[in-house]
Scaffold this active site. Structure first.
Site, mmCIF file in Angstrom:
data_model
loop_
_atom_site.group_PDB
_atom_site.id
_atom_site.type_symbol
_atom_site.label_atom_id
_atom_site.label_comp_id
_atom_site.label_asym_id
_atom_site.label_seq_id
_atom_site.Cartn_x
_atom_site.Cartn_y
_atom_site.Cartn_z
ATOM 1 N N HIS A 32 0.828 -1.204 0.000
ATOM 2 C CA HIS A 32 0.000 0.000 0.000
ATOM 3 C C HIS A 32 0.863 1.256 0.000
ATOM 4 O O HIS A 32 1.730 1.434 0.842
ATOM 5 C CB HIS A 32 -0.923 -0.018 1.214
ATOM 6 C CG HIS A 32 -1.889 1.120 1.229
ATOM 7 N ND1 HIS A 32 -2.155 1.836 2.360
ATOM 8 C CD2 HIS A 32 -2.652 1.668 0.240
ATOM 9 C CE1 HIS A 32 -3.045 2.781 2.087
ATOM 10 N NE2 HIS A 32 -3.353 2.696 0.807
ATOM 11 N N ASP A 62 7.036 6.561 -21.146
ATOM 12 C CA ASP A 62 7.390 6.518 -22.559
ATOM 13 C C ASP A 62 8.890 6.272 -22.680
ATOM 14 O O ASP A 62 9.609 6.174 -21.679
ATOM 15 C CB ASP A 62 6.944 7.795 -23.269
ATOM 16 C CG ASP A 62 7.545 9.075 -22.704
ATOM 17 O OD1 ASP A 62 8.679 9.055 -22.174
ATOM 18 O OD2 ASP A 62 6.886 10.124 -22.818
ATOM 19 N N HIS A 73 4.977 17.910 -15.784
ATOM 20 C CA HIS A 73 5.999 16.927 -16.127
ATOM 21 C C HIS A 73 7.138 16.965 -15.107
ATOM 22 O O HIS A 73 7.667 15.917 -14.707
ATOM 23 C CB HIS A 73 6.512 17.193 -17.536
ATOM 24 C CG HIS A 73 7.398 16.124 -18.070
ATOM 25 N ND1 HIS A 73 6.999 14.807 -18.208
ATOM 26 C CD2 HIS A 73 8.678 16.169 -18.523
ATOM 27 C CE1 HIS A 73 7.979 14.095 -18.716
ATOM 28 N NE2 HIS A 73 9.013 14.900 -18.918
ATOM 29 N N TYR A 76 4.709 12.798 -23.341
ATOM 30 C CA TYR A 76 3.975 12.865 -22.072
ATOM 31 C C TYR A 76 3.129 11.633 -21.779
ATOM 32 O O TYR A 76 2.120 11.716 -21.070
ATOM 33 C CB TYR A 76 3.123 14.137 -21.999
ATOM 34 C CG TYR A 76 3.955 15.386 -22.138
ATOM 35 C CD1 TYR A 76 4.870 15.749 -21.152
ATOM 36 C CD2 TYR A 76 3.832 16.196 -23.259
ATOM 37 C CE1 TYR A 76 5.638 16.892 -21.284
ATOM 38 C CE2 TYR A 76 4.604 17.345 -23.400
ATOM 39 C CZ TYR A 76 5.504 17.689 -22.405
ATOM 40 O OH TYR A 76 6.271 18.816 -22.532
ATOM 41 N N ASN A 121 3.274 9.141 -19.577
ATOM 42 C CA ASN A 121 3.876 8.684 -18.330
ATOM 43 C C ASN A 121 2.805 8.712 -17.254
ATOM 44 O O ASN A 121 1.951 9.594 -17.247
ATOM 45 C CB ASN A 121 5.021 9.616 -17.901
ATOM 46 C CG ASN A 121 6.038 9.828 -18.987
ATOM 47 O OD1 ASN A 121 6.737 8.915 -19.370
ATOM 48 N ND2 ASN A 121 6.104 11.049 -19.506
#
Length: 132
Positions: free
Chosen positions: A20, A28, A99, A121, A123
């Site tokens: 947890h 990418d 990002h 982008y 990710n």
């Protein structure tokens, strides 16, 4: 041999060992992997495997309490953003951060899963939950 699910032994082991609050990044081909963070490199060539395919496969086995994706993705890669949101479990929050913030979060990940994705982008940080 497993009959289904994640067949990549290293990735399967990471998913099975997550607790947890642990995080796993699916990235990418261009996301830098922070020093000291394990890299599970799935990339065969540009585009293979794709980001979406990797996300959907991991989500089939990992209990996720939330996801953190790039805020820049909807503007830079609208089709990829739409695909992610369409496949995302509706009961699980999906946040978007810059990002820069996503790269900072990746420094604490159990691993970064590098795909062959060549769309900018693509990710996501997956935060492990519990099934109870």
């Amino acid at each position: 041999m497993k009959s289904g699910g994640i067949l990549h032994a290293e990735l399967s082991g990471i998913v099975a060992g997550m607790g947890h609050g642990d995080t796993l990044v699916i990235a990418d081909a261009g996301l830098p992997v922070p020093p000291g963070v394990r890299c599970i490199d799935l990339a065969l060539r540009m585009g293979v495997p794709g980001f979406q395919e990797a996300v959907e496969t991991v989500l089939s086995e990992l209990v996720v309490e939330r996801g953190v994706a790039n805020a820049e993705q909807p503007a830079a890669a609208p089709a990829a953003a739409a695909a992610l949101e369409a496949a995302w479990p509706p009961e699980v929050p999906l946040e978007r951060v810059s990002h820069t913030q996503l790269k900072q979060l990746s420094a604490a990940a159990r691993a970064v899963v590098r795909t062959g994705e060549a769309t900018p982008y693509c990710n996501i940080v997956l935060v492990a939950g519990v099934p109870f």
